[in-house]
Enzyme design. Sequence first.
Site, PDB file in Angstrom:
ATOM      1  N   ASP A  78      40.538 -64.554  17.822  1.00 13.80           N
ATOM      2  CA  ASP A  78      39.438 -63.722  17.306  1.00 13.80           C
ATOM      3  C   ASP A  78      38.687 -63.016  18.436  1.00 13.80           C
ATOM      4  O   ASP A  78      38.398 -63.620  19.466  1.00 13.80           O
ATOM      5  CB  ASP A  78      38.441 -64.597  16.546  1.00 13.80           C
ATOM      6  CG  ASP A  78      39.025 -65.084  15.237  1.00 13.80           C
ATOM      7  OD1 ASP A  78      39.473 -64.235  14.450  1.00 13.80           O
ATOM      8  OD2 ASP A  78      39.057 -66.305  15.019  1.00 13.80           O
ATOM      9  N   THR A 116      40.919 -62.594  26.618  1.00 15.62           N
ATOM     10  CA  THR A 116      39.653 -63.343  26.727  1.00 15.62           C
ATOM     11  C   THR A 116      38.777 -62.770  27.840  1.00 15.62           C
ATOM     12  O   THR A 116      37.548 -62.724  27.710  1.00 15.62           O
ATOM     13  CB  THR A 116      39.955 -64.835  26.992  1.00 15.62           C
ATOM     14  OG1 THR A 116      40.804 -65.301  25.939  1.00 15.62           O
ATOM     15  CG2 THR A 116      38.692 -65.666  27.034  1.00 15.62           C
ATOM     16  N   ASP A 138      51.759 -66.923  30.860  1.00 22.53           N
ATOM     17  CA  ASP A 138      52.377 -65.655  31.278  1.00 22.53           C
ATOM     18  C   ASP A 138      52.111 -65.322  32.754  1.00 22.53           C
ATOM     19  O   ASP A 138      52.772 -64.447  33.315  1.00 22.53           O
ATOM     20  CB  ASP A 138      51.857 -64.504  30.412  1.00 22.53           C
ATOM     21  CG  ASP A 138      52.079 -64.735  28.933  1.00 22.53           C
ATOM     22  OD1 ASP A 138      52.976 -65.531  28.602  1.00 22.53           O
ATOM     23  OD2 ASP A 138      51.358 -64.137  28.118  1.00 22.53           O
ATOM     24  N   ARG A 173      81.038 -69.145  27.276  1.00 17.48           N
ATOM     25  CA  ARG A 173      80.197 -68.203  26.524  1.00 17.48           C
ATOM     26  C   ARG A 173      79.143 -67.551  27.410  1.00 17.48           C
ATOM     27  O   ARG A 173      78.803 -68.056  28.480  1.00 17.48           O
ATOM     28  CB  ARG A 173      79.417 -68.974  25.440  1.00 17.48           C
ATOM     29  CG  ARG A 173      80.231 -69.335  24.251  1.00 17.48           C
ATOM     30  CD  ARG A 173      79.411 -70.211  23.315  1.00 17.48           C
ATOM     31  NE  ARG A 173      80.115 -70.414  22.073  1.00 17.48           N
ATOM     32  CZ  ARG A 173      79.881 -71.412  21.238  1.00 17.48           C
ATOM     33  NH1 ARG A 173      78.943 -72.295  21.505  1.00 17.48           N
ATOM     34  NH2 ARG A 173      80.566 -71.519  20.121  1.00 17.48           N
ATOM     35  N   MET A 180      59.265 -66.534  27.057  1.00 20.06           N
ATOM     36  CA  MET A 180      57.986 -65.860  26.768  1.00 20.06           C
ATOM     37  C   MET A 180      57.441 -65.127  27.994  1.00 20.06           C
ATOM     38  O   MET A 180      58.065 -65.119  29.053  1.00 20.06           O
ATOM     39  CB  MET A 180      56.963 -66.883  26.273  1.00 20.06           C
ATOM     40  CG  MET A 180      57.039 -67.154  24.779  1.00 20.06           C
ATOM     41  SD  MET A 180      55.650 -68.195  24.288  1.00 20.06           S
ATOM     42  CE  MET A 180      55.818 -68.124  22.517  1.00 20.06           C
ATOM     43  N   GLY A 181      56.274 -64.555  27.869  1.00 13.92           N
ATOM     44  CA  GLY A 181      55.663 -63.851  29.004  1.00 13.92           C
ATOM     45  C   GLY A 181      54.927 -62.598  28.594  1.00 13.92           C
ATOM     46  O   GLY A 181      54.413 -61.871  29.437  1.00 13.92           O
ATOM     47  N   TYR A 300      57.719 -71.494  21.367  1.00 10.76           N
ATOM     48  CA  TYR A 300      56.473 -72.242  21.593  1.00 10.76           C
ATOM     49  C   TYR A 300      56.664 -73.563  22.319  1.00 10.76           C
ATOM     50  O   TYR A 300      55.684 -74.157  22.757  1.00 10.76           O
ATOM     51  CB  TYR A 300      55.742 -72.439  20.266  1.00 10.76           C
ATOM     52  CG  TYR A 300      55.345 -71.096  19.706  1.00 10.76           C
ATOM     53  CD1 TYR A 300      54.179 -70.489  20.125  1.00 10.76           C
ATOM     54  CD2 TYR A 300      56.189 -70.403  18.856  1.00 10.76           C
ATOM     55  CE1 TYR A 300      53.837 -69.222  19.693  1.00 10.76           C
ATOM     56  CE2 TYR A 300      55.866 -69.135  18.412  1.00 10.76           C
ATOM     57  CZ  TYR A 300      54.686 -68.552  18.826  1.00 10.76           C
ATOM     58  OH  TYR A 300      54.358 -67.301  18.410  1.00 10.76           O
ATOM     59  N   GLN A 302      57.590 -73.770  25.116  1.00 13.39           N
ATOM     60  CA  GLN A 302      57.100 -73.484  26.461  1.00 13.39           C
ATOM     61  C   GLN A 302      55.597 -73.715  26.606  1.00 13.39           C
ATOM     62  O   GLN A 302      55.078 -73.845  27.700  1.00 13.39           O
ATOM     63  CB  GLN A 302      57.407 -72.015  26.830  1.00 13.39           C
ATOM     64  CG  GLN A 302      58.881 -71.733  26.933  1.00 13.39           C
ATOM     65  CD  GLN A 302      59.196 -70.246  26.840  1.00 13.39           C
ATOM     66  OE1 GLN A 302      59.446 -69.608  27.835  1.00 13.39           O
ATOM     67  NE2 GLN A 302      59.177 -69.697  25.644  1.00 13.39           N
TER      68      GLN A 302
END
Length: 376
Positions: A78, A116, A138, A173, A180-181, A300, A302
Site C-alpha cells: 500500500d 518504500t 533484488d 537437457r 527474481m530481481g 517465492y 527465494q
Amino acid sequence: MAKKIKRIGILTAGGDSPGLNAAIRGVGKTALGYYGMEIIGIRDGFRGLVENRRLKLDKSTLAGILTVGGTILGTSRDKPHRMVIDGRTRDMTSVIVDNYHKWGLDCLVCLGGGGTQKNALRLHQAGLNVITLPKTIDNDVAMTDATFGFATALDIATETIDRLHSTAHSHHRIIVAEIMGHRSGWLALGAGIAGGADVILIPEIPYDVVKIADAIRRRSRHGTNFSIVAVAEGAMSRDDSRALLAAEKKLERAKTLHDKKEAKVELATLEVRHAGNTMRLAKHLEELTQLESRVTILGYVQRGGTPSAADRVLATRLGSACADLIHEEHYGVMVAARGDDTEPVPLDKVAGKRKSVPPDHSWVKAARRVGTCLGD
Ligand code: F6P
C-alpha cells in the site's frame, strides 16, 4: 525537567524479505535497551498507520525473532498517497500525519525497497521525521552497498542451480531457471556465477536468442549435452527491450491525458506479454538446439525462510545504526551500508532511483572471462 522519552513507530513495507525481523530486532533492542526509547510496531506497512493497527514491541516480542523469516509486523504494498479504502483509491497522507501525531511518535522507521523509499520521502516532505532501512532480495536500492535479504536469496538461488545441474546433466537437457530481481539482474547474475550457469540473462544486457543457442550448441560440439540458463525475471530480448524503452519514452513525453492513457495501455500490454517470457525462451532454445528444454521458476522460495548469517549481521548493524540516528535526531535519511560501516543518505538521493547492474561491472566481466554466455 526530565527529558521526554522518544517514541518510535516501525513498519515493514513492500515484498517481504529474509532479515526483516533481524532488522526490527536491531532497531528495537538498541532503541529500548541502549537508549531507553519506546517502540511501536505498525502492522501491514503504511496501511496499519491509516487503520490504527499496532503491536507494542518490548523485550519479549523482540526475543527469538533474529532467525525467523518474513516479518512479525506483516507487510503490504500500500502507498500512502494511493491506498484502496472501501474499494476507492484515496490519498491517505493526511490521515497518516494525524495518526503519527496522535500516537505521539517522534520518528517513523520504514523498512523497505525502492517503492518504500519513495513513500517515506513523501511522508518526510509532509513533515514527519522518517528514517528508512534498505531491504530487498533484488539488491536494487540506490546509494547503498547492500540490502538485507539479497544474501539469503542468493544462497537459495545458488543451491537451486546446483541441484538443477545434476538433473540437466543426466537427461542431456537445457534447464532454464527463472530468478527474481524485478528489473535488476543482481540475483540472477550472482546466483548464475556462484552456481556455474552456462548462460546468464539479465535485464541490463538484452539478449539475442540465436547467440544463446550458438553457445549451447558449441557446448554440445565439445561433448557437453546439457546447459543451465539462469534468467532474471526482467531479462528481455533486444526487440522486447527496444519496445519497452519506446513505450516508456512515449509515456514520459505524453502531454495529453489521451496520450498518457495510450502509452500506459501499451506498457501494460508489453508487461503482460513479458509474463510468459521464460517459457517462450525455453521453447525457442529447444527449437534452435534440438535439446529438450525445461523451465524451473524459483519464485517465492527465494524470499522465504531463515535469513543467512550475512543478512543477520547486515540487518542488525543497519538497525542498530538507525537507533543511533534517531538518538541524534538525524531524520529524512536512509541508513546505507558503506563497506563495514553505515552512512545516512538523504532520502531524496535514494527515492525514484534504481541500482542496476553496470554492464562493465566486475561480476559481468568475471562471468564473461570464465566463458559464460550473457546472451549478447
Ligand atoms: O522486490 C522483491 C520481489 O520479490 C521481486 O523480485 C519480484 O519481482 C516482486 O517482489 C514480486 O512481488 P509480489 O510479492 O508483489 O508478487
